[in-house]
Design an enzyme around this catalytic site. Sequence first.
Site, short mmCIF file in Angstrom:
data_model
loop_
_atom_site.label_atom_id
_atom_site.label_comp_id
_atom_site.label_asym_id
_atom_site.label_seq_id
_atom_site.Cartn_x
_atom_site.Cartn_y
_atom_site.Cartn_z
N GLY A 14 0.76 -1.24 0.00
CA GLY A 14 0.00 0.00 0.00
C GLY A 14 0.79 1.29 0.00
O GLY A 14 0.21 2.37 -0.17
N GLU A 49 3.84 -6.73 1.80
CA GLU A 49 3.40 -7.09 0.43
C GLU A 49 3.44 -5.87 -0.49
O GLU A 49 2.44 -5.50 -1.09
CB GLU A 49 1.96 -7.62 0.47
CG GLU A 49 1.73 -8.82 1.36
CD GLU A 49 0.24 -9.18 1.50
OE1 GLU A 49 -0.62 -8.47 0.92
OE2 GLU A 49 -0.06 -10.16 2.19
N PRO A 50 4.59 -5.22 -0.61
CA PRO A 50 4.62 -4.03 -1.46
C PRO A 50 4.51 -4.37 -2.94
O PRO A 50 5.06 -5.37 -3.40
CB PRO A 50 6.00 -3.42 -1.16
CG PRO A 50 6.85 -4.59 -0.77
CD PRO A 50 5.92 -5.55 -0.07
N GLY A 51 3.79 -3.55 -3.65
CA GLY A 51 3.68 -3.71 -5.11
C GLY A 51 4.16 -2.43 -5.77
O GLY A 51 5.30 -2.31 -6.23
N ARG A 52 3.27 -1.44 -5.77
CA ARG A 52 3.53 -0.18 -6.48
C ARG A 52 4.89 0.45 -6.14
O ARG A 52 5.60 0.91 -7.03
CB ARG A 52 2.42 0.82 -6.12
CG ARG A 52 2.44 2.09 -6.91
CD ARG A 52 1.42 3.10 -6.36
NE ARG A 52 0.18 2.53 -5.97
CZ ARG A 52 -0.95 2.52 -6.71
NH1 ARG A 52 -0.95 3.10 -7.89
NH2 ARG A 52 -2.04 1.96 -6.26
N ARG A 101 -5.17 3.37 -15.90
CA ARG A 101 -5.31 4.13 -14.67
C ARG A 101 -5.96 5.50 -14.86
O ARG A 101 -6.82 5.87 -14.07
CB ARG A 101 -3.97 4.26 -13.93
CG ARG A 101 -3.30 2.91 -13.65
CD ARG A 101 -2.13 3.02 -12.68
NE ARG A 101 -2.56 3.35 -11.35
CZ ARG A 101 -2.48 4.55 -10.82
NH1 ARG A 101 -1.94 5.54 -11.49
NH2 ARG A 101 -2.94 4.77 -9.62
N CYS A 124 -12.18 4.19 -29.24
CA CYS A 124 -13.47 4.87 -29.44
C CYS A 124 -14.23 5.04 -28.13
O CYS A 124 -15.27 4.42 -27.90
CB CYS A 124 -14.30 4.08 -30.43
SG CYS A 124 -13.40 3.84 -31.94
N GLU A 125 -13.68 5.81 -27.24
CA GLU A 125 -14.31 6.13 -25.96
C GLU A 125 -13.79 7.50 -25.54
O GLU A 125 -12.59 7.75 -25.63
CB GLU A 125 -13.86 5.16 -24.86
CG GLU A 125 -14.17 3.73 -25.10
CD GLU A 125 -15.13 3.16 -24.07
OE1 GLU A 125 -15.64 3.91 -23.22
OE2 GLU A 125 -15.36 1.95 -24.15
N TYR A 159 0.73 -1.44 -12.22
CA TYR A 159 -0.67 -1.44 -12.66
C TYR A 159 -0.83 -0.79 -14.03
O TYR A 159 -1.84 -0.17 -14.33
CB TYR A 159 -1.57 -0.77 -11.61
CG TYR A 159 -1.41 -1.38 -10.23
CD1 TYR A 159 -1.87 -2.67 -9.98
CD2 TYR A 159 -0.76 -0.70 -9.20
CE1 TYR A 159 -1.70 -3.25 -8.73
CE2 TYR A 159 -0.58 -1.28 -7.95
CZ TYR A 159 -1.06 -2.55 -7.72
OH TYR A 159 -0.89 -3.13 -6.49
N1 LLP Z 1 -1.55 -6.95 -0.91
C1 LLP Z 1 -2.85 -7.04 -1.23
C2 LLP Z 1 -3.69 -8.02 -0.54
C3 LLP Z 1 -3.41 -6.19 -2.21
O1 LLP Z 1 -4.69 -6.28 -2.50
C4 LLP Z 1 -2.57 -5.25 -2.87
C5 LLP Z 1 -3.10 -4.37 -3.90
C6 LLP Z 1 -1.21 -5.21 -2.51
C7 LLP Z 1 -0.74 -6.06 -1.52
C8 LLP Z 1 -0.24 -4.27 -3.16
O2 LLP Z 1 -0.56 -2.96 -2.92
P1 LLP Z 1 0.44 -1.80 -3.37
O3 LLP Z 1 1.69 -1.92 -2.54
O4 LLP Z 1 0.74 -1.99 -4.80
O5 LLP Z 1 -0.31 -0.57 -3.09
N2 LLP Z 1 -4.98 -0.96 -9.72
C9 LLP Z 1 -4.82 0.03 -8.67
C10 LLP Z 1 -4.20 -0.57 -7.45
C11 LLP Z 1 -4.95 -1.76 -6.91
C12 LLP Z 1 -4.28 -2.38 -5.71
C13 LLP Z 1 -4.94 -3.64 -5.33
N3 LLP Z 1 -4.33 -4.34 -4.24
C14 LLP Z 1 -4.04 1.21 -9.22
O6 LLP Z 1 -3.67 1.20 -10.40
O7 LLP Z 1 -3.82 2.18 -8.51
#
Ligand code: LLP
Length: 434
Positions: free
Chosen positions: A240, A274-277, A313, A362-363, A390
């Site tokens: 997050g 659980e970092p993603g972004r 996005r 086309c949107e 994402y």
């Molecule tokens: N763990 C769980 C259970 C999650 O649902 C998520 C993201 C993460 C970790 C990773 O979160 P992060 O560190 O990336 O914030 N598509 C959206 C973001 C959706 C995130 C969904 N869950 C966007 O483009 O902003």
Amino acid sequence: MSSYFHYRDNRLYAEQVPLADIAARFGTPCYVYSRAVLTDSFHRFTEALQGREHLICYAVKANSNLAILNIFARLGAGFDIVSGGELQRVLAAGGDARKVVFSGVGKSVAEMLMALDAGILCFNVESAAELDRLNDVAESMGKIAPVSLRVNPDVDPKTHPYISTGLKQNKFGVAYDEAIALYRKARNLSHLRITGVACHIGSQLTEPGPFIAAAEKILLLADALAAEGMPLEHIDLGGGLGIRYRDETPPEIADYVAALLGVLRGHSEKLILEPGRILVGNAGVLLTRVEYLKHGEEKNFAIVDAAMNDLMRPALYDAFHEILPVEREINAPPLPNPPPLGGEGAIEKSNSSIFEIVGPICETGDFIGHARSMAIAPQALLAVLSAGAYGMSMSSNYNTRPRAAEVIVDGNNMHLVRERETVRQLYAGEKLIS
Ligand code: LLP
């Protein structure tokens, strides 16, 4: 913009490679990632967590390209997955199943079978019904499933409503007040083994407060469980952490981790994140070429070859992505003369340098950026920043548009890590009827 994407002599580079060279070689639209940024951001976590038993489970959904998963696997990462498909990607990329946590509200029987067979670290279970199903599936395989409950701490993450997950009204996790009862239930199911607790309150958080509030509640729960004879092996505080797209000032990784470790003082459970972004977002740009400049009645449009199917996005969340010219000098036509004041039609529209950057779909929602003040030459190359997370992973084939190529830059080298899709691949599974 990360320092690994930088201008040199008015040309935008990824590390040591001009983005224009990548476009010339692989075409556009094309996602370009910097290996150095990926590695650096991962190391920031491991440095901040030194001395603490931990596991960084990269959230695969942010960007699931095999080469990226492989880079993280080699750095020692685990993975947070939300589908059987993501598990297969992790395994194909050389990831270790024993470092995988499986999140998500709708795990199917087939996904549970696959994950139990692979021997993942933990299922982050999100409902009572899922506990029952997992117990049954594990029993049918003669296995014991490791489980955490994903608990919803009811904390407002103060982010976009579509990506906040930790509020009572969200579909995620089990209610905080019901968690203990569900742990008791899990304890009594013969083919489950309780290993931890998990939470994830939302994405693109830019303040530490909500993370701290959630962590405090989760630790209270962990203490209560220990008091009932259910000590936990790990505490998973989710992902997050936000990034800067425009002017946001999210905490640095080190400060975020330090804040969490402050809350965890006195707790020795292994910390899972659980970092993603934050790991991939600013490691990537989307390269696109201008097809047409069009001067409408009220607005000027730069129609580019990337669209909402490539980067969803902006259309989905009204998200802002910085857009820069790849070649500044070539892109800089004489700046518009200041428009004469007053008088209809006084403004020569072709001189305007405020553009809607839009795709060919086309949107009306197909835009990459609104009202961008910049000089754009016909056929110019543009870089859409902060597109590593994402972006590709949410792309689609809408309008029968093959998905973009993906390239990783590593110093002087560029590696094609995903070929541009072909239209034939798109309809390969389709059949005519008589
Ligand atoms: N763990 C769980 C259970 C999650 O649902 C998520 C993201 C993460 C970790 C990773 O979160 P992060 O560190 O990336 O914030 N598509 C959206 C973001 C959706 C995130 C969904 N869950 C966007 O483009 O902003």
